[in-house]
Design an enzyme around this catalytic site. Structure first.
Site, PDB file in Angstrom:
ATOM      1  CD  GLU A 160      -2.631   1.263  -0.046  1.00 54.00           C
ATOM      2  OE1 GLU A 160      -3.300   0.330  -0.501  1.00 54.00           O
ATOM      3  OE2 GLU A 160      -2.498   2.342  -0.657  1.00 54.00           O
ATOM      4  CE  LYS A 219       4.916   0.809   1.703  1.00 52.44           C
ATOM      5  NZ  LYS A 219       4.192   2.041   1.472  1.00 52.44           N
ATOM      6  CB  ALA A 222       8.298   3.356  -2.697  1.00 56.38           C
ATOM      7  CB  CYS A 275       5.859   3.343   7.214  1.00 58.70           C
ATOM      8  SG  CYS A 275       4.391   2.407   7.689  1.00 58.70           S
ATOM      9  CG  PHE A 276       9.194   7.643   5.809  1.00 56.42           C
ATOM     10  CD1 PHE A 276       8.633   6.848   4.821  1.00 56.42           C
ATOM     11  CD2 PHE A 276       9.102   9.011   5.669  1.00 56.42           C
ATOM     12  CE1 PHE A 276       7.986   7.406   3.730  1.00 56.42           C
ATOM     13  CE2 PHE A 276       8.458   9.587   4.575  1.00 56.42           C
ATOM     14  CZ  PHE A 276       7.905   8.785   3.614  1.00 56.42           C
TER      15      PHE A 276
END
Ligand code: NAD
Ligand code: UGA
Length: 465
Positions: A160, A219, A222, A275-276
């Protein structure tokens, strides 16, 4: 080939909830069932107060809930009834054992795979929606196969890319959807079924299909590239302050080069979010696992630069306030990791507050969406001091003016629109503060000139005096 009729999503979080709600909106013929082990979260999804704040989400949930979108804690039942199962559970950084502090903790994902294998009762397509290290699909397949009772499973990777605060827009108008699967006939057929679900609203040319490992790795890559841009511009922000250059002018100047592009060049007190950092650390761990130490070090610096930026901001507050914040009141405007979300995971505000509290400052916070208890929870997780001490040193308010009253300094930690010069009465803030009144803009949202005219001493990230 039969069409998908029932979709189950395990994990009703920031990804599972909005993603399935939009899918349900665009696929009225498919029944969607979102399940979670957290009863309170499920109750909230079924109430008028959704568990996550996300612009536009309310409307989509209201349109679909009870029609073709359902929420429950009945995980086993939901597994059985589905043709396709999304795994959208959390994959935090491991806090113990091998890979501690770097690798993704896959225990929740593994548990899902085991539950699916046990309760399947038929052939299933299992979709990795959670962000996972490369080759996780292999482990999921192994678990499914070893307990399969003869049923057939296809595993797809469908990472996602939504960002919080813009999740609904991102889902409705995705730049691309990525689906990875096995290259054999059965794998391609499974990919095709998921393509059809997305193709209800995403043009076919924006649905990319790859092999499963490329999808998993894309993912992490990115997120690493996006975070790298922020750390790069933040590194330059320090140099701007030292030289008198203006980081916004530099960002604009480089961003107009079409090879660089204008997005994700906003300097800030540091990137946060769930997340990062976690995904880059995971990438670093993977590189080390494969013996690629130089590659690991390369990506690691993106995280260290981010830590430096948060420390630099807090240190700037201390040095400006005559080298001591002991007993001083510092008002924080914002606690969430970005605007338009109530999510505070890895928010820069937590670390800046912690550093100032180590220097005995009193922090007075206003955030329009973050509950007070969540702030204490965030600080307690750092384990720097006791819950009692955190409560004694940090106070939260329902109103920005109350938080700023009698403060020695105001720091902007989240770029909520309501803090901007045309929305907050900064003259009123100034009048109520101790003098000299300092403002620290960690989000580049304030009009420095206008605030200086009022009488504030203003520090803006990336701008020298
Ligand atoms: P989250 O913590 O908000 O939600 C995860 C949910 O899964 C929780 O409610 C938890 O109770 C539930 N859960 C865990 N184990 C379970 C089990 N065995 N059975 C049923 N429910 C279970 O997490 P999130 O932010 O939605 O992230 C989920 C995944 O998506 C992560 O891998 C994350 O990296 C990825 N991701 C997140 C974002 C984002 O913006 N938050 C964007 C893209 C990808
Ligand atoms: C990020 C990615 O943008 C999504 O594509 C991805 O799906 C998601 O991570 C994920 O995998 O979880 P998110 O963390 O929700 O989304 O939000 P972002 O808009 O990326 O912001 C992350 C942090 O970077 C925030 O603290 C934000 O303030 C900061 N940021 C962002 C900057 O400091 N400068 C910028 O130019 C952009």
């Amino acid at each position: 080939m039969s069409k998908i009729k029932h979709i189950t999503c395990i994990g009703a979080g920031y990804v599972g909830g909005p993603t399935m709600a939009v899918m349900a909106l665009k696929n009225p013929d498919i029944r969607f069932h979102i399940v979670d082990i957290n009863q309170a979260r499920i109750d909230a999804w079924m109430s008028d107060e959704l568990p996550i704040y996300e612009p536009g989400l309310d409307k989509v949930v209201k349109e679909t809930r009870g029609k073709n979108l359902f929420f429950s804690t009945k995980v086993d039942e939901a597994i059985k009834e589905a043709d396709m199962i999304f795994i959208s559970v959390n994959t935090p950084t491991k806090k113990y054992g091998i890979g501690k502090g770097r690798a993704a903790d896959l225990k929740y994902v593994e548990l899902c795979a085991r539950q699916i294998a046990e309760h399947a009762g038929g052939d299933k397509i299992v979709v990795e929606k959670s962000t996972l290290p490369v080759r996780t699909a292999q482990s999921i397949k192994k678990i499914l196969k070893s307990t399969s009772n003869g049923y057939k499973f296809q595993v797809l990777s469908n990472p996602e890319f939504l960002a919080e605060g813009t999740a609904i827009e991102d889902l409705l108008h995705s730049d691309r959807v990525l689906i990875g699967g096995d290259q054999d006939e059965a794998g391609q057929a499974a990919i095709q079924k998921l393509v059809e679900v997305y193709n209800s609203w995403i043009p076919r040319e924006r649905i990319l299909t790859t092999n499963i490992w490329s999808s998993e790795l894309s993912k992490l890559t990115a997120n690493a590239f996006l975070a790298q841009r922020i750390s790069s511009v933040n590194a330059i922000s320090a140099l701007c302050e030292a030289t008198g250059a203006d980081v916004e002018e530099v960002a604009y100047a480089i961003g107009t080069d079409s090879r660089i592009g204008p997005k994700f060049l906003k300097s800030s007190v540091g990137f946060g979010g769930s997340c990062f950092q976690k995904d880059i650390l995971n990438l670093v761990y993977l590189c080390e696992f494969f013996g690629l130490h130089e590659v690991a070090r390369y990506w690691e610096t993106v995280v260290s630069m981010n830590d430096y930026q948060k420390t630099r901001f807090a240190s700037k507050i201390i040095s400006t306030l005559f080298n001591t914040v002991s007993g001083k009141k510092i008002a924080f405007l914002g606690w969430a990791f970005k605007k338009d979300t109530n999510d505070t995971r890895e928010s820069a505000a937590i670390y800046v507050a912690d550093q100032l509290m180590q220097d005995q400052a009193n922090i007075h916070v206003y955030d329009p969406q973050v509950p007070t208890e969540q702030m204490y929870g965030d600080l307690n997780e750092l384990e720097t001091r006791s819950d009692e001490d955190n409560r004694a040193q940090l106070t939260a308010y329902d109103d920005a003016y109350e938080a700023c009253k009698d403060a020695h300094a105001v720091a902007v930690l989240t770029e909520w629109d309501e803090f901007k010069a045309d929305q907050l009465d900064w003259q009123k803030v100034y009048n109520s503060m101790k003098k000299p009144a300092f403002v620290f803009d960690g989000r580049l949202i304030l009009d420095r000139e206008a605030l200086t005219k009022i009488g504030f001493e203003v520090y803006t990230i990336g701008k020298g005096k």
